[in-house]
Design an enzyme around this catalytic site. Structure first.
Site, PDB file in Angstrom:
ATOM      1  NE  ARG A  66      19.689 -29.423 -34.224  1.00 66.13           N
ATOM      2  CZ  ARG A  66      20.127 -28.788 -33.132  1.00 66.13           C
ATOM      3  NH1 ARG A  66      19.759 -27.766 -33.111  1.00 66.13           N
ATOM      4  NH2 ARG A  66      20.850 -29.482 -31.999  1.00 66.13           N
ATOM      5  CG  HIS A  91      22.254 -23.159 -35.544  1.00 66.45           C
ATOM      6  ND1 HIS A  91      21.980 -24.332 -35.994  1.00 66.45           N
ATOM      7  CD2 HIS A  91      22.291 -23.441 -34.152  1.00 66.45           C
ATOM      8  CE1 HIS A  91      21.684 -25.122 -34.997  1.00 66.45           C
ATOM      9  NE2 HIS A  91      21.930 -24.662 -33.980  1.00 66.45           N
TER      10      HIS A  91
HETATM   11  P1  NAP Z   1      14.506 -31.070 -23.825  1.00 67.67           P
HETATM   12  O1  NAP Z   1      14.604 -30.534 -22.557  1.00 67.67           O
HETATM   13  O2  NAP Z   1      14.798 -32.235 -24.083  1.00 67.67           O
HETATM   14  O3  NAP Z   1      12.971 -30.694 -24.095  1.00 67.67           O
HETATM   15  C1  NAP Z   1      12.424 -31.245 -25.342  1.00 67.67           C
HETATM   16  C2  NAP Z   1      10.914 -30.930 -25.274  1.00 67.67           C
HETATM   17  O4  NAP Z   1      10.229 -31.449 -26.324  1.00 67.67           O
HETATM   18  C3  NAP Z   1      10.267 -31.615 -24.172  1.00 67.67           C
HETATM   19  O5  NAP Z   1       9.122 -31.008 -23.358  1.00 67.67           O
HETATM   20  C4  NAP Z   1       9.557 -33.249 -24.790  1.00 67.67           C
HETATM   21  O6  NAP Z   1       8.347 -33.611 -24.042  1.00 67.67           O
HETATM   22  C5  NAP Z   1       8.927 -32.391 -26.150  1.00 67.67           C
HETATM   23  N1  NAP Z   1       8.945 -33.478 -26.963  1.00 67.67           N
HETATM   24  C6  NAP Z   1       9.929 -34.262 -27.546  1.00 67.67           C
HETATM   25  N2  NAP Z   1       9.332 -35.233 -28.398  1.00 67.67           N
HETATM   26  C7  NAP Z   1       8.222 -34.757 -28.706  1.00 67.67           C
HETATM   27  C8  NAP Z   1       6.878 -35.099 -29.403  1.00 67.67           C
HETATM   28  N3  NAP Z   1       7.255 -36.188 -30.040  1.00 67.67           N
HETATM   29  N4  NAP Z   1       5.597 -34.652 -29.144  1.00 67.67           N
HETATM   30  C9  NAP Z   1       5.523 -33.657 -28.253  1.00 67.67           C
HETATM   31  N5  NAP Z   1       6.444 -33.111 -27.594  1.00 67.67           N
HETATM   32  C10 NAP Z   1       7.759 -33.657 -27.606  1.00 67.67           C
HETATM   33  O7  NAP Z   1      15.130 -30.016 -24.980  1.00 67.67           O
HETATM   34  P2  NAP Z   1      15.785 -28.610 -24.845  1.00 67.67           P
HETATM   35  O8  NAP Z   1      16.993 -28.553 -23.977  1.00 67.67           O
HETATM   36  O9  NAP Z   1      14.642 -27.765 -24.228  1.00 67.67           O
HETATM   37  O10 NAP Z   1      16.077 -28.212 -26.250  1.00 67.67           O
HETATM   38  C11 NAP Z   1      15.289 -28.449 -27.200  1.00 67.67           C
HETATM   39  C12 NAP Z   1      16.024 -28.239 -28.728  1.00 67.67           C
HETATM   40  O11 NAP Z   1      16.282 -26.954 -29.019  1.00 67.67           O
HETATM   41  C13 NAP Z   1      17.310 -29.199 -28.751  1.00 67.67           C
HETATM   42  O12 NAP Z   1      17.012 -30.407 -29.256  1.00 67.67           O
HETATM   43  C14 NAP Z   1      17.821 -28.399 -30.114  1.00 67.67           C
HETATM   44  O13 NAP Z   1      17.300 -28.970 -31.293  1.00 67.67           O
HETATM   45  C15 NAP Z   1      17.377 -26.977 -29.950  1.00 67.67           C
HETATM   46  N6  NAP Z   1      18.325 -25.831 -29.612  1.00 67.67           N
HETATM   47  C16 NAP Z   1      18.475 -24.956 -30.789  1.00 67.67           C
HETATM   48  C17 NAP Z   1      19.511 -23.932 -30.390  1.00 67.67           C
HETATM   49  C18 NAP Z   1      19.842 -22.922 -31.273  1.00 67.67           C
HETATM   50  O14 NAP Z   1      20.850 -22.399 -31.126  1.00 67.67           O
HETATM   51  N7  NAP Z   1      19.102 -22.868 -32.328  1.00 67.67           N
HETATM   52  C19 NAP Z   1      20.148 -24.118 -29.029  1.00 67.67           C
HETATM   53  C20 NAP Z   1      19.906 -25.152 -28.213  1.00 67.67           C
HETATM   54  C21 NAP Z   1      18.866 -25.826 -28.580  1.00 67.67           C
HETATM   55  P3  NAP Z   1       8.669 -34.079 -22.578  1.00 67.67           P
HETATM   56  O15 NAP Z   1       8.793 -32.862 -21.646  1.00 67.67           O
HETATM   57  O16 NAP Z   1       7.317 -34.928 -22.321  1.00 67.67           O
HETATM   58  O17 NAP Z   1       9.844 -35.201 -22.605  1.00 67.67           O
HETATM   59  C1  GLV Z   2      22.380 -25.865 -30.635  1.00 62.85           C
HETATM   60  O1  GLV Z   2      21.687 -26.008 -31.607  1.00 62.85           O
HETATM   61  C2  GLV Z   2      22.134 -26.784 -29.612  1.00 62.85           C
HETATM   62  O2  GLV Z   2      21.338 -28.148 -30.053  1.00 62.85           O
HETATM   63  O3  GLV Z   2      22.405 -26.720 -28.630  1.00 62.85           O
END
Ligand code: NAP
Ligand code: GLV
Length: 313
Positions: free
Chosen positions: A228, A276
């Protein structure tokens, strides 16, 4: 059961068609302003406050993305917006993991093999061989080891660079050096050559890509932000590029989207910008996952991907 759908700029008819096929018994409709008729489930991306406020009939809200920061911001700005008893459920992977792995691997290899610099040399009609970056010290650090970060870390590790990962709670992933919690943040950053951000955007992670973080990385490091825009302190990035602490950055997300035409990032040749798109929401995979979870909830079963509202992800 009644399902409300809202996804701006999407082909709503196509989504409703696919949901109708996946859940033939469902009564589906696209939400329109003023619609307060009862509903059991909402399937949404960046919904307006008016759509959710006061809807205490909802059993679950399905977010058509991985990040729930936009929905949680509605609650933060006006507590009580989110329906009291509805679970908030985000997408888990649905084809985003492989897209993210492709995007980040492409950016890492581009920097490892110095293709960004060869592109500049080509524009100058300059035939010049650059010293290769040594792979064994081209350490990639992935912030966030969740559904997407873990796949990215493992894919990049397949190319032979050292890979580290950072999460809130301790994780173990084959071939990845893992670090967890505030106490290990500096050790994680120390000497990292490419910093990849895949954290959720929460009060704890806002502005995490800042001057202090950049100073801990290897000199001439690279930044890849695919999470983000609110994670990045923009002025600190420009300063780190100017000082040479960072060599270049690839950014897919921005504080303001679309990135305004007069934004200084457009003028900085060391910043690569994409709109994005690092991991798009895929309709077929997403409909399938949401439909199966709705069926599970209707049976009274629990589902994965439920957001912890306290943690913010
Ligand atoms: P997720 O499965 O919820 O994983 C989040 C990770 O971040 C987990 O390993 C979590 O730790 C860690 N985390 C959260 N808060 C933290 C903190 N304060 N300190 C250290 N580590 C922390 O999420 P995801 O599905 O992988 O997605 C991640 C992010 O990618 C989304 O939230 C979104 O913003 C972004 N995204 C972007 C796009 C794009 O097109 N640009 C697309 C999809 C997603 P734990 O393992 O300990 O819980
Ligand atoms: C895209 O940014 C997502 O959070 O899936």
């Amino acid at each position: 059961m009644k399902i409300l759908f809202y996804m701006p700029h999407a082909d709503a008819a196509a989504w409703l068609h696919d949901f109708a096929r996946a859940l033939p018994e469902a009564d589906l409709r696209e939400w329109q302003p003023g619609d307060t008729a009862p509903a059991d489930f909402a399937v949404v991306w960046r919904p307006p406050r008016e759509m959710l406020a006061g809807r205490d009939d909802l059993r679950a809200i399905f977010n058509l993305g991985a990040g729930v920061d936009a929905i949680l911001a509605l609650e933060h700005e006006q507590p009580g917006t989110l329906p009291r008893n509805a679970q908030l459920i985000r997408l888990e992977d649905t084809g985003m993991g492989s897209q993210m792995a492709e995007y980040v691997t492409h950016a890492v290899l581009r920097y490892l093999r110095r293709f960004d610099e060869y592109h500049t040399l080509q524009n100058e009609r300059c035939w010049h061989v650059l010293d290769p970056h040594p792979r064994e010290t081209f350490t990639v650090g992935v912030l966030g080891l969740g559904v997407l970060g873990a796949q990215v870390a493992q894919t990049v590790a397949g190319f032979g660079m050292p890979v580290r990962g950072y999460s809130r709670s301790a994780r173990q992933i084959d071939g990845i050096a893992t670090f967890a919690g505030d106490a290990q943040f500096d050790a994680f950053l120390d000497g990292v050559k490419v910093l990849v951000n895949l954290l959720p955007h929460t009060p704890d992670t806002r502005d995490v890509l800042n001057a202090r973080t950049f100073a801990k990385l290897a000199r001439g490091a690279y930044l890849i932000n695919v999470a983000r825009g609110g994670h990045l302190v923009e002025a600190d990035l420009l300063e780190a590029l100017a000082s040479g602490q960072l060599a270049a950055a690839t950014l897919d997300v921005f504080r303001e989207e679309p990135l305004p035409p007069d934004h200084p990032f457009w003028q900085e040749p060391r910043i690569t910008i994409t709109p994005h798109i690092s991991a798009l929401t895929l309709r077929e995979d997403s409909v399938e996952q949401v439909a199966r979870k709705i069926e599970a909830l209707m049976r009274g079963d629990s589902v994965s991907g439920v957001v912890n509202l306290e943690r913010g992800y």
